[in-house]
Design an enzyme around this catalytic site. Structure first.
Site, PDB file in Angstrom:
ATOM      1  N   ASP A  84       2.638   5.644  -5.340  1.00  0.00           N
ATOM      2  CA  ASP A  84       1.835   5.571  -4.229  1.00  0.00           C
ATOM      3  C   ASP A  84       2.713   6.559  -3.164  1.00  0.00           C
ATOM      4  O   ASP A  84       3.796   6.266  -2.809  1.00  0.00           O
ATOM      5  CB  ASP A  84       1.911   4.060  -3.732  1.00  0.00           C
ATOM      6  CG  ASP A  84       0.948   4.047  -2.551  1.00  0.00           C
ATOM      7  OD1 ASP A  84       0.565   5.050  -1.592  1.00  0.00           O
ATOM      8  OD2 ASP A  84       0.326   2.844  -2.303  1.00  0.00           O
TER       9      ASP A  84
ATOM     10  N   SER B  20      -5.086  -1.040   0.942  1.00  0.00           N
ATOM     11  CA  SER B  20      -4.644  -0.082   1.749  1.00  0.00           C
ATOM     12  C   SER B  20      -4.563  -0.634   3.357  1.00  0.00           C
ATOM     13  O   SER B  20      -3.837  -1.804   3.495  1.00  0.00           O
ATOM     14  CB  SER B  20      -5.388   1.198   1.814  1.00  0.00           C
ATOM     15  OG  SER B  20      -4.768   2.293   2.523  1.00  0.00           O
TER      16      SER B  20
ATOM     17  N   HIS C 281      -1.948   5.150  -4.994  1.00  0.00           N
ATOM     18  CA  HIS C 281      -2.359   4.251  -3.866  1.00  0.00           C
ATOM     19  C   HIS C 281      -3.520   3.844  -4.256  1.00  0.00           C
ATOM     20  O   HIS C 281      -4.154   2.849  -3.878  1.00  0.00           O
ATOM     21  CB  HIS C 281      -2.243   5.091  -2.700  1.00  0.00           C
ATOM     22  CG  HIS C 281      -2.525   4.352  -1.579  1.00  0.00           C
ATOM     23  ND1 HIS C 281      -2.142   3.429  -1.009  1.00  0.00           N
ATOM     24  CD2 HIS C 281      -3.867   4.520  -0.789  1.00  0.00           C
ATOM     25  CE1 HIS C 281      -2.682   2.687   0.053  1.00  0.00           C
ATOM     26  NE2 HIS C 281      -3.712   3.685   0.336  1.00  0.00           N
TER      27      HIS C 281
END
Length: 286
Positions: free
Chosen positions: A201, A155, A233
């Site tokens: 995601d 991320s 995600h």
């Protein structure tokens, strides 16, 4: 060989037999046995692993972490991998990669950031600080080749790997996992980059993050884009064979210069409805 002395004939015979073996050792960074699909999909590789904790109070520039390293000292030094979590997350969210990668022949440093709210540029700086600590001051420094360092991140940590590679082109490889960054163009990147996107995601949608990141990296830079089929995600936060398999292959190829792993990257995995991989792109220039 009738006109040759016995000693000369023996020398010729020996050199003829020895020549192929000499070429096998041309790569001083090659570690471990020849890979197979099974060996790089396994939960553990050929090396036994130990670990040591690094307190945040003992370091500056990042939040401490855990170093995983092969226990053997007979194979020389190993390449290094620094792995960073994402926004609001802790080291524990990416710790599964520590022993798994180390057992394949790397020294791996999974870290915490200074705060869980740190943005990608800050996370990039912290990864470089952690890499410097690992290679210069840590108790594992004698096991690491300081010239061969890679970065992974999830991320905002993944966005941080791009920031760090831009700032330090000597990094050997980066692996952004479902990366997030407000900057969408990375024409400065010269470091081989494997980007993992996730089809479902909703935090860092591939159309506005992973895909433009990949497309903006120059075609002259070795790069690959692997989109996980149906994944969210947070796919990198739990043990994932696809992430591990292709991360190992990418790190072996670009940190260890081990061409035995090229077979897994080019042409790459099968894709589609019945595959774990929705899409795969690669420059395949190696």
């Amino acid at each position: 060989m009738a006109g040759l002395s016995a000693s000369v004939a023996a020398a010729i015979a020996f050199s003829t037999l020895a020549a192929p073996g000499a070429t096998a050792a041309d790569n001083p960074y090659e570690r471990g046995p020849a890979p197979t699909n099974s060996s790089i999909e396994a939960l553990r590789g050929p090396y036994s692993v130990s670990s040591t904790s690094v307190s945040s109070l003992a370091v500056t520039g990042f939040g401490g972490g855990t170093i995983y390293y092969p226990t053997t000292t007979s194979d020389g030094t190993f390449g290094a991998v620094v792995i960073t979590p994402g926004f609001t997350a802790y080291e524990s969210s990416i710790s599964w990669l520590g022993e798994r990668l180390a057992s394949q022949g790397f020294v791996v440093f999974t870290i915490d950031t200074n705060t869980t709210m740190d943005q990608p540029a800050s996370r990039g700086d912290q990864m470089l600080a952690a890499a410097d600590y690992l290679t210069q001051r840590s108790t594992a420094r004698s096991r690491v080749d300081a010239t061969r360092v890679a970065l992974m991140g999830h991320s905002m940590g993944g966005g941080g790997t791009l920031e760090a590679a831009k700032d330090r082109p000597s990094i050997k490889a980066i692996i952004p996992m479902t990366p997030w960054n407000l900057d969408k163009t990375w024409s400065e990147i010269r470091t081989p980059a494997l980007i993992f996107g996730a089809e479902s995601d909703s935090v860092a949608p591939v159309a506005s993050h992973s895909e433009p990141f990949y497309s903006s990296i120059p075609s002259t830079t070795e790069k690959a884009y692997l989109e996980l089929n149906g994944a969210s995600h947070f796919a990198p936060n739990t043990s994932n064979t696809t992430i591990a398999k292709y991360s190992i292959s990418w790190l072996k190829r670009w940190v260890d210069n081990d061409t035995r792993y090229s077979q897994f990257l080019c042409p790459g995995p099968s894709t589609g409805l019945f595959s774990d991989v929705e899409e795969y792109r690669n420059t395949c220039a190696f």
